[in-house]
Write a protein that holds these residues in place. Structure first.
Motif, PDB file in Angstrom:
ATOM      1  N   PRO A   9       0.838  -1.370  -0.068  1.00  0.00           N
ATOM      2  CA  PRO A   9      -0.039  -0.142  -0.145  1.00  0.00           C
ATOM      3  C   PRO A   9       0.801   1.299  -0.050  1.00  0.00           C
ATOM      4  O   PRO A   9       0.370   2.302  -0.703  1.00  0.00           O
ATOM      5  CB  PRO A   9      -0.794  -0.261   1.344  1.00  0.00           C
ATOM      6  N   ILE A  10       1.939   1.370   0.846  1.00  0.00           N
ATOM      7  CA  ILE A  10       2.765   2.698   0.930  1.00  0.00           C
ATOM      8  C   ILE A  10       3.283   2.716  -0.607  1.00  0.00           C
ATOM      9  O   ILE A  10       3.505   3.894  -0.995  1.00  0.00           O
ATOM     10  CB  ILE A  10       3.824   2.252   1.825  1.00  0.00           C
ATOM     11  N   THR A  11       3.888   1.660  -1.168  1.00  0.00           N
ATOM     12  CA  THR A  11       4.585   1.853  -2.365  1.00  0.00           C
ATOM     13  C   THR A  11       3.580   2.431  -3.470  1.00  0.00           C
ATOM     14  O   THR A  11       3.938   3.395  -4.346  1.00  0.00           O
ATOM     15  CB  THR A  11       5.086   0.594  -2.974  1.00  0.00           C
ATOM     16  N   GLN A  12       2.478   2.069  -3.348  1.00  0.00           N
ATOM     17  CA  GLN A  12       1.200   2.444  -4.248  1.00  0.00           C
ATOM     18  C   GLN A  12       0.946   3.869  -4.075  1.00  0.00           C
ATOM     19  O   GLN A  12       0.666   4.706  -5.009  1.00  0.00           O
ATOM     20  CB  GLN A  12      -0.206   1.647  -3.955  1.00  0.00           C
ATOM     21  N   LYS A  13       0.862   4.410  -2.833  1.00  0.00           N
ATOM     22  CA  LYS A  13       0.765   5.660  -2.622  1.00  0.00           C
ATOM     23  C   LYS A  13       1.739   6.625  -3.409  1.00  0.00           C
ATOM     24  O   LYS A  13       1.639   7.431  -3.797  1.00  0.00           O
ATOM     25  CB  LYS A  13       0.776   5.808  -0.971  1.00  0.00           C
ATOM     26  N   ARG A  16       1.610   6.602  -7.098  1.00  0.00           N
ATOM     27  CA  ARG A  16       0.151   7.726  -7.304  1.00  0.00           C
ATOM     28  C   ARG A  16       0.883   8.890  -6.928  1.00  0.00           C
ATOM     29  O   ARG A  16       0.593   9.707  -7.956  1.00  0.00           O
ATOM     30  CB  ARG A  16      -0.821   7.438  -6.400  1.00  0.00           C
ATOM     31  N   ALA A  17       1.336   9.324  -6.153  1.00  0.00           N
ATOM     32  CA  ALA A  17       1.700  10.653  -5.717  1.00  0.00           C
ATOM     33  C   ALA A  17       2.974  11.206  -6.832  1.00  0.00           C
ATOM     34  O   ALA A  17       2.807  12.319  -7.282  1.00  0.00           O
ATOM     35  CB  ALA A  17       2.248  10.789  -4.251  1.00  0.00           C
ATOM     36  N   ARG A  32       2.754  12.222   3.382  1.00  0.00           N
ATOM     37  CA  ARG A  32       1.553  11.961   2.556  1.00  0.00           C
ATOM     38  C   ARG A  32       1.248  10.652   2.869  1.00  0.00           C
ATOM     39  O   ARG A  32       0.346   9.989   2.853  1.00  0.00           O
ATOM     40  CB  ARG A  32       1.505  12.400   1.260  1.00  0.00           C
ATOM     41  N   VAL A  33       2.594   9.703   2.491  1.00  0.00           N
ATOM     42  CA  VAL A  33       2.301   8.378   2.774  1.00  0.00           C
ATOM     43  C   VAL A  33       2.556   7.769   4.275  1.00  0.00           C
ATOM     44  O   VAL A  33       2.242   6.507   4.488  1.00  0.00           O
ATOM     45  CB  VAL A  33       3.408   7.482   1.746  1.00  0.00           C
ATOM     46  N   CYS A  40      11.053   7.063   3.481  1.00  0.00           N
ATOM     47  CA  CYS A  40      10.437   7.327   2.200  1.00  0.00           C
ATOM     48  C   CYS A  40      11.352   7.466   0.797  1.00  0.00           C
ATOM     49  O   CYS A  40      11.129   6.722  -0.075  1.00  0.00           O
ATOM     50  CB  CYS A  40       9.826   8.510   2.238  1.00  0.00           C
TER      51      CYS A  40
END
Lengths: 153, 153
Positions: A9-13, A16-17, A32-33, A40
């Motif tokens: 999920p964090i990688t996805q965020k 996406r960002a 944000r993540v 990060c």
DNA sequence: TGCAAATTGCAGAAATTTTGCGGATTAAAT
DNA sequence: ATTTAATCCGCAAAATTTCTGCAATTTGCA
């Protein structure tokens, strides 16, 4: 782009960002993540090294870059030989107006995205470049009059 | 993108560099275009404010994002009313598989770029999304089997 | 030629990126 | 069940970079 559950999920965020804003500061991205800046950054660097993130690029305004005409063109070839395809692809590679050249299945062999300054410039390209290639059998132009969605812009 | 002589040489260099690498440091950019960092940064900021630079984005690897199928689709609508167009465009805006939706002239009204995980996912999108829209009259799929040139990737 | 606006470079201040390190969590192996 | 190894995290300092006045230079135009 499809965010299939291949990454956590964090990688996805993160992805996406960065797809939305490739120049967001690492500080804000981390915030944000929900990660510390160092953690990060390490993930971003890892994604770059792994090739998930291929790079970053500025998105320019076509109008202000002198591009006032956009069209997609389907191209049918007269021969389906490897030589004919390579000749055509090389010609496309050399043409600056051609931003994309896709080899497709169906009634035609290629789909092009062509950007030109204006209609006159497009016409010149159409007749002087595409029209003179011996491999080209058919050309169908789809003039773009608007792009309600263009996530690759 | 066509670098028509609308901007001065340094601006062209800046835009070219940022198109190539949107995350280059201002220090290196300044060095590359032959300007002091402060002057260079001011130009970049001005270009951003003027909208010449619309933004920045990360370019991801489709394969690693789970995109194994790519196609362009021409769409013909049954009605040419504004309402029908808006309804269709809204549906496209909502569909994550649709990365581009162009309104075009010619025998059809729209040209889509669709990215899916695989053929099965594409088929699902084709039948369950496109196939259920009342405005859609005709669909023609061009499966991309290769992209010899894609400067927008 | 001369004025006004725009642009530049410099240098310092502010902010961000980057790296080393110890600790915590997870996974694998014994 | 316990140990070992491998990740991954957050903290904090160091290294870089971005950002901002300010004076000087250049550019455009009357």
């Amino acid at each position: 782009m499809q965010l299939k559950m291949k990454h956590d999920p964090i990688t996805q965020k993160i992805l996406r960002a960065l797809t939305d804003n490739g120049r967001i500061s690492n500080l804000e991205l981390a915030d944000r993540v929900g990660l510390s800046p160092s953690a990060c950054l390490r993930r971003v660097v890892a994604l770059e090294k792994a090739g998930v993130i291929r790079g970053y690029r500025a998105v320019l305004d076509p109008a202000q870059m002198g591009v006032g005409f956009l069209a997609y063109i389907t191209v049918g070839l007269s021969q389906h030989t490897k030589a004919a395809q390579e000749a055509f692809e090389h010609a496309m590679a050399r043409a600056p107006e051609v931003r994309e050249c896709h080899n497709v299945t169906g009634a035609v062999e290629y789909l092009l995205r062509v950007e030109a300054a204006d209609l006159a410039a497009y016409k010149a390209f159409h007749t002087e470049v595409l029209g003179t290639l011996p491999q080209v059998q058919s050309l169908t132009t789809y003039v773009v009059i608007g792009s309600p969605k263009d996530e690759r812009a």
